[in-house]
Write a protein that holds these residues in place. Structure first.
Motif, PDB file in Angstrom:
ATOM      1  N   SER A   1      67.649  28.440  -1.686  1.00 25.86           N
ATOM      2  CA  SER A   1      68.780  28.977  -2.445  1.00 25.86           C
ATOM      3  C   SER A   1      68.493  30.333  -3.076  1.00 25.86           C
ATOM      4  O   SER A   1      69.440  31.058  -3.425  1.00 25.86           O
ATOM      5  N   ILE A   2      67.225  30.719  -3.248  1.00 30.64           N
ATOM      6  CA  ILE A   2      66.943  32.018  -3.862  1.00 30.64           C
ATOM      7  C   ILE A   2      66.451  33.050  -2.835  1.00 30.64           C
ATOM      8  O   ILE A   2      66.159  34.180  -3.215  1.00 30.64           O
ATOM      9  N   ASN A   3      66.393  32.664  -1.580  1.00 30.43           N
ATOM     10  CA  ASN A   3      65.908  33.620  -0.574  1.00 30.43           C
ATOM     11  C   ASN A   3      66.813  34.837  -0.460  1.00 30.43           C
ATOM     12  O   ASN A   3      66.340  35.958  -0.236  1.00 30.43           O
ATOM     13  N   TYR A   4      68.107  34.626  -0.614  1.00 28.34           N
ATOM     14  CA  TYR A   4      69.053  35.746  -0.566  1.00 28.34           C
ATOM     15  C   TYR A   4      68.765  36.743  -1.686  1.00 28.34           C
ATOM     16  O   TYR A   4      68.792  37.962  -1.486  1.00 28.34           O
ATOM     17  N   ILE A   5      68.459  36.213  -2.880  1.00 24.69           N
ATOM     18  CA  ILE A   5      68.147  37.082  -4.019  1.00 24.69           C
ATOM     19  C   ILE A   5      66.878  37.882  -3.745  1.00 24.69           C
ATOM     20  O   ILE A   5      66.812  39.084  -4.017  1.00 24.69           O
ATOM     21  N   LEU A   6      65.873  37.227  -3.180  1.00 20.91           N
ATOM     22  CA  LEU A   6      64.621  37.908  -2.880  1.00 20.91           C
ATOM     23  C   LEU A   6      64.816  38.997  -1.831  1.00 20.91           C
ATOM     24  O   LEU A   6      64.216  40.073  -1.913  1.00 20.91           O
ATOM     25  N   ASN A   7      65.676  38.724  -0.855  1.00 20.62           N
ATOM     26  CA  ASN A   7      65.997  39.729   0.159  1.00 20.62           C
ATOM     27  C   ASN A   7      66.616  40.962  -0.487  1.00 20.62           C
ATOM     28  O   ASN A   7      66.235  42.102  -0.200  1.00 20.62           O
ATOM     29  N   LYS A   8      67.609  40.732  -1.347  1.00 25.23           N
ATOM     30  CA  LYS A   8      68.282  41.853  -2.003  1.00 25.23           C
ATOM     31  C   LYS A   8      67.330  42.593  -2.944  1.00 25.23           C
ATOM     32  O   LYS A   8      67.386  43.818  -3.059  1.00 25.23           O
ATOM     33  N   PHE A   9      66.459  41.854  -3.603  1.00 29.28           N
ATOM     34  CA  PHE A   9      65.474  42.457  -4.499  1.00 29.28           C
ATOM     35  C   PHE A   9      64.560  43.407  -3.731  1.00 29.28           C
ATOM     36  O   PHE A   9      64.322  44.543  -4.166  1.00 29.28           O
ATOM     37  N   ALA A  10      64.046  42.968  -2.588  1.00 26.18           N
ATOM     38  CA  ALA A  10      63.140  43.810  -1.793  1.00 26.18           C
ATOM     39  C   ALA A  10      63.851  45.068  -1.306  1.00 26.18           C
ATOM     40  O   ALA A  10      63.291  46.172  -1.337  1.00 26.18           O
ATOM     41  N   ASP A  11      65.091  44.902  -0.878  1.00 21.15           N
ATOM     42  CA  ASP A  11      65.839  46.040  -0.336  1.00 21.15           C
ATOM     43  C   ASP A  11      66.231  47.033  -1.440  1.00 21.15           C
ATOM     44  O   ASP A  11      66.064  48.250  -1.281  1.00 21.15           O
TER      45      ASP A  11
ATOM     46  N   GLU B   1      57.148  52.815  -6.108  1.00 27.01           N
ATOM     47  CA  GLU B   1      56.822  53.478  -4.843  1.00 27.01           C
ATOM     48  C   GLU B   1      55.453  53.059  -4.308  1.00 27.01           C
ATOM     49  O   GLU B   1      55.121  53.344  -3.154  1.00 27.01           O
ATOM     50  N   ASP B   2      54.654  52.385  -5.148  1.00 26.00           N
ATOM     51  CA  ASP B   2      53.355  51.898  -4.678  1.00 26.00           C
ATOM     52  C   ASP B   2      53.494  50.691  -3.749  1.00 26.00           C
ATOM     53  O   ASP B   2      52.601  50.406  -2.962  1.00 26.00           O
ATOM     54  N   ILE B   3      54.624  49.995  -3.856  1.00 29.14           N
ATOM     55  CA  ILE B   3      54.845  48.777  -3.067  1.00 29.14           C
ATOM     56  C   ILE B   3      55.446  49.154  -1.724  1.00 29.14           C
ATOM     57  O   ILE B   3      56.524  49.757  -1.659  1.00 29.14           O
ATOM     58  N   ASP B   4      54.761  48.824  -0.641  1.00 28.90           N
ATOM     59  CA  ASP B   4      55.284  49.174   0.680  1.00 28.90           C
ATOM     60  C   ASP B   4      55.727  47.966   1.501  1.00 28.90           C
ATOM     61  O   ASP B   4      56.286  48.116   2.582  1.00 28.90           O
ATOM     62  N   SER B   5      55.485  46.749   1.018  1.00 30.98           N
ATOM     63  CA  SER B   5      55.923  45.564   1.744  1.00 30.98           C
ATOM     64  C   SER B   5      56.058  44.396   0.782  1.00 30.98           C
ATOM     65  O   SER B   5      55.379  44.328  -0.242  1.00 30.98           O
ATOM     66  N   VAL B   6      56.955  43.479   1.130  1.00 28.48           N
ATOM     67  CA  VAL B   6      57.213  42.291   0.314  1.00 28.48           C
ATOM     68  C   VAL B   6      57.111  41.080   1.234  1.00 28.48           C
ATOM     69  O   VAL B   6      57.853  40.958   2.206  1.00 28.48           O
ATOM     70  N   ILE B   7      56.172  40.183   0.940  1.00 28.59           N
ATOM     71  CA  ILE B   7      55.928  39.013   1.782  1.00 28.59           C
ATOM     72  C   ILE B   7      56.159  37.770   0.945  1.00 28.59           C
ATOM     73  O   ILE B   7      55.681  37.676  -0.194  1.00 28.59           O
TER      74      ILE B   7
ATOM     75  N   TYR C   1      65.045  47.498  -4.639  1.00 27.68           N
ATOM     76  CA  TYR C   1      64.041  48.115  -5.504  1.00 27.68           C
ATOM     77  C   TYR C   1      62.838  48.682  -4.759  1.00 27.68           C
ATOM     78  O   TYR C   1      62.111  49.517  -5.307  1.00 27.68           O
ATOM     79  N   PHE C   2      62.632  48.241  -3.518  1.00 22.77           N
ATOM     80  CA  PHE C   2      61.456  48.723  -2.793  1.00 22.77           C
ATOM     81  C   PHE C   2      61.789  49.262  -1.406  1.00 22.77           C
ATOM     82  O   PHE C   2      60.882  49.624  -0.656  1.00 22.77           O
ATOM     83  N   LYS C   3      63.097  49.303  -1.089  1.00 25.63           N
ATOM     84  CA  LYS C   3      63.542  49.814   0.215  1.00 25.63           C
ATOM     85  C   LYS C   3      62.749  49.157   1.353  1.00 25.63           C
ATOM     86  O   LYS C   3      62.344  49.789   2.316  1.00 25.63           O
ATOM     87  N   SER C   4      62.524  47.866   1.202  1.00 22.39           N
ATOM     88  CA  SER C   4      61.697  47.132   2.145  1.00 22.39           C
ATOM     89  C   SER C   4      62.414  45.864   2.583  1.00 22.39           C
ATOM     90  O   SER C   4      63.142  45.241   1.791  1.00 22.39           O
ATOM     91  N   GLU C   5      62.211  45.500   3.822  1.00 20.26           N
ATOM     92  CA  GLU C   5      62.745  44.223   4.305  1.00 20.26           C
ATOM     93  C   GLU C   5      61.781  43.114   3.917  1.00 20.26           C
ATOM     94  O   GLU C   5      60.578  43.192   4.171  1.00 20.26           O
ATOM     95  N   ALA C   6      62.294  42.089   3.264  1.00 21.32           N
ATOM     96  CA  ALA C   6      61.442  40.967   2.878  1.00 21.32           C
ATOM     97  C   ALA C   6      60.962  40.230   4.123  1.00 21.32           C
ATOM     98  O   ALA C   6      61.745  39.937   5.026  1.00 21.32           O
TER      99      ALA C   6
END
Length: 255
Positions: free
Chosen positions: A67-77, A54-60, A79-84
């Protein structure tokens, strides 16, 4: 807190940022195949430093591996409820990309020149030692281009994989220039030609533009080359991560 990813072909540098860099880690780019595996790598590192989700409010993210951008998008959404937020040339503020094809400029190179402009000079050069070596030229506050060189380890691996008897060798800059054994020959042949080739290229750039540039080196291998020639005296391990913060601030209108 901001969670930053500098995604390279070999490694990902992960940073957690709040006012200043708190923690950074390096993980293998190919060490995960899903957002859950990525979290399993980072979760114990976060726990060790008492960083909560909950300390993380944004993912940049700066990524040169689509090829891994999709994974990073899903990871941000997940685990952090954030749009990458990915660094891209679109809607780029503060810096103009004065090259033939602006949309082809790599995200890491954009981040590097953003950091150059904010933390160093409007006339500066970033040399990023990674799988490929990128040289990025910031001239009068704008990115005007540069060059790309096969990385030192990339050259070593190519030589090792394409020859029957030549061994893998460690990264080591030798004071002498005539090798007496195979390992010395390879180290001199690859490392010195890269270093001195870059040194001459920097001189040519300054001659062409009739200006002295502030030179900053970065990247994992850059640390090993720090200080071996005068042009490599300024090493900034977190140049790209700093650029991610600058990009985010511009996107959010904070700077």
């Amino acid at each position: 807190m901001r969670l930053l990813f500098d995604v390279g072909n070999t490694h990902i540098v992960v940073g957690v940022y709040e006012k200043d860099f708190l923690y950074t880690w390096r993980i293998g780019t190919k060490s995960f195949e899903t957002e859950d595996e990525l979290f399993s790598h980072l979760s114990p590192l976060f726990n060790r430093e008492n960083i909560k989700e909950e300390d993380i409010d944004s993912v940049i993210i700066s990524s040169v591996v689509p090829s891994i951008n999709y994974i990073l998008n899903k990871f941000a959404d997940k685990y952090f409820k954030s749009e990458a937020i990915f660094v891209t040339p679109k809607n780029l503020k503060s810096i103009e990309l004065k090259v033939d094809y602006p949309n082809e400029v790599g995200a890491d190179r954009i981040a590097n020149v953003l950091a150059l402009k904010k933390y160093y000079s409007e006339n500066a050069i970033a040399i990023d030692f990674g799988t490929a070596i990128t040289i990025d030229v910031l001239y009068e506050g704008d990115f005007i281009g540069g060059s790309i060189i096969p990385g030192i380890n990339t050259q070593m691996m190519a030589l090792f994989s394409k020859t029957a008897k030549l061994p893998q060798v460690e990264l080591k800059f030798l004071e002498y220039s005539v090798g007496k054994n195979t390992i010395d020959n390879i180290q001199i042949g690859i490392i010195k030609t890269v270093v001195y080739g870059i040194q001459q290229l920097l001189k040519d750039i300054e001659k062409e533009y009739k200006r002295k540039f502030e030179i900053v080196i970065t990247g994992g291998i850059g640390k090993s080359l720090h200080g071996i020639i005068p042009e490599f005296n300024n090493y900034d391990a977190y140049l790209t991560l700093k650029g991610l913060n600058v990009f985010y601030d511009f996107m959010k209108g904070a700077d």
